[in-house]
Design an enzyme around this catalytic site. Structure first.
Site, PDB file in Angstrom:
ATOM      1  N   SER A 148      38.136  32.994  41.834  1.00 45.65           N
ATOM      2  CA  SER A 148      37.839  34.414  41.606  1.00 45.65           C
ATOM      3  C   SER A 148      36.355  34.573  41.339  1.00 45.65           C
ATOM      4  CB  SER A 148      38.626  34.938  40.405  1.00 45.65           C
ATOM      5  OG  SER A 148      38.225  36.259  40.072  1.00 45.65           O
ATOM      6  N   TYR A 163      41.674  34.252  31.815  1.00 42.39           N
ATOM      7  CA  TYR A 163      41.603  34.328  33.272  1.00 42.39           C
ATOM      8  C   TYR A 163      40.272  33.771  33.768  1.00 42.39           C
ATOM      9  CZ  TYR A 163      41.817  36.337  37.993  1.00 42.39           C
ATOM     10  OH  TYR A 163      41.833  36.506  39.359  1.00 42.39           O
ATOM     11  N   LYS A 167      39.851  30.373  36.146  1.00 41.74           N
ATOM     12  CA  LYS A 167      39.302  30.420  37.505  1.00 41.74           C
ATOM     13  C   LYS A 167      38.045  29.567  37.638  1.00 41.74           C
ATOM     14  CE  LYS A 167      42.436  33.003  39.397  1.00 41.74           C
ATOM     15  NZ  LYS A 167      43.315  32.471  40.472  1.00 41.74           N
TER      16      LYS A 167
END
Length: 258
Positions: A148, A163, A167
């Protein structure tokens, strides 16, 4: 043979995790349209089977659905075995399953942290290793991981430390495996999408106010479309990318440029 013909995936076999909908469904569609047989891997087997039927009818390729929790090693190993058995091999995979929990770091529970890390990072590790072992023993292959742009920046205004960390880990895992397997025929790359307007994202009441802020910040003034990730994944899955490994491809409409 022209470049378009060279980029086709005729005769190749692969799987996509988190493929029942969203980005995974789009890349699975692209792989099948390019000539590959594909397994739709998802925890939502009903939606996965629906997607598999749609793609088989659309492309004429063999498309199967497999229910798999990518955080469960035994399930992941069985999934790869089933892909090989039913499709006849494994040439590429797109490890795409993931989740995001938005919560301030000081309020996030440890269970929430683990839920994100277990799927986004540990799940990628498990699918990479299961696929990689087969590919190493059978002449090579291509692994694509979904990272990401959140691995490169800290998103605002939403708090999502788990998150972002997961990533970033995906990118370093990708590079590490690429180095370990470089001389053994297995290529490992990642894609880092920016904000992508999937059906679920665009229709989420909690995200609609955020989308307005993201678009206001975006150089292109909009979110990306899932279809705008298809061509890079077809390239990475095929034989025109044989010198490409250990790379992270940022597809974010220049969002991370400032």
């Amino acid at each position: 043979m022209g470049i378009i013909e060279k980029m086709r995936l005729d005769g190749k076999k692969g799987f996509v995790t988190g493929a029942a909908r969203g980005i995974g469904k789009c890349t699975a569609t692209a792989f099948a349209e390019a000539g590959a047989d594909v397994a739709i891997v998802d925890v939502d087997i009903a939606e996965a089977e629906k997607t598999a039927r749609e793609l088989a009818a659309l492309t004429g390729r063999k498309v199967i659905a497999i229910k798999t929790d990518c955080t469960d090693k035994e399930q992941v190993d069985r999934m790869v075995e089933q892909v090989v058995q039913e499709l006849g091999g494994l040439d590429f995979c797109h490890n795409n399953a993931g989740i995001c929990i938005n919560a301030p770091a000081e309020e996030m529970t440890y269970d929430q942290w683990l839920k994100v890390i277990n799927l986004n990072l540990n799940g990628i590790f498990l699918t990479d290793i299961a696929a990689g072992k087969y590919m190493l023993a059978h002449g090579g292959g291509s692994i694509i991981n979904t990272a990401s742009m959140s691995a490169h920046i800290v998103n605002v205004p939403q708090p999502q430390c788990a998150y972002n960390a997961s990533k970033a880990g995906v990118i370093q895992l990708t590079k590490s495996l690429a180095i370990e397997w470089a001389k053994r025929g297995v290529r490992v790359n990642s894609i880092s999408p920016g904000y992508i307007g999937t059906e679920l994202t665009l229709n989420s009441p909690t995200l609609i106010p955020l989308i307005e802020q993201w678009n206001a910040m975006a150089p292109l003034g909009r979110m990306g479309k899932p279809e705008e990730l298809e061509s890079i994944c077809v390239y990475l899955a095929g034989d025109t990318s044989t010198f490409t490994t250990g790379s992270d491809f940022v597809i974010d409409g220049a969002f991370t440029c400032f």
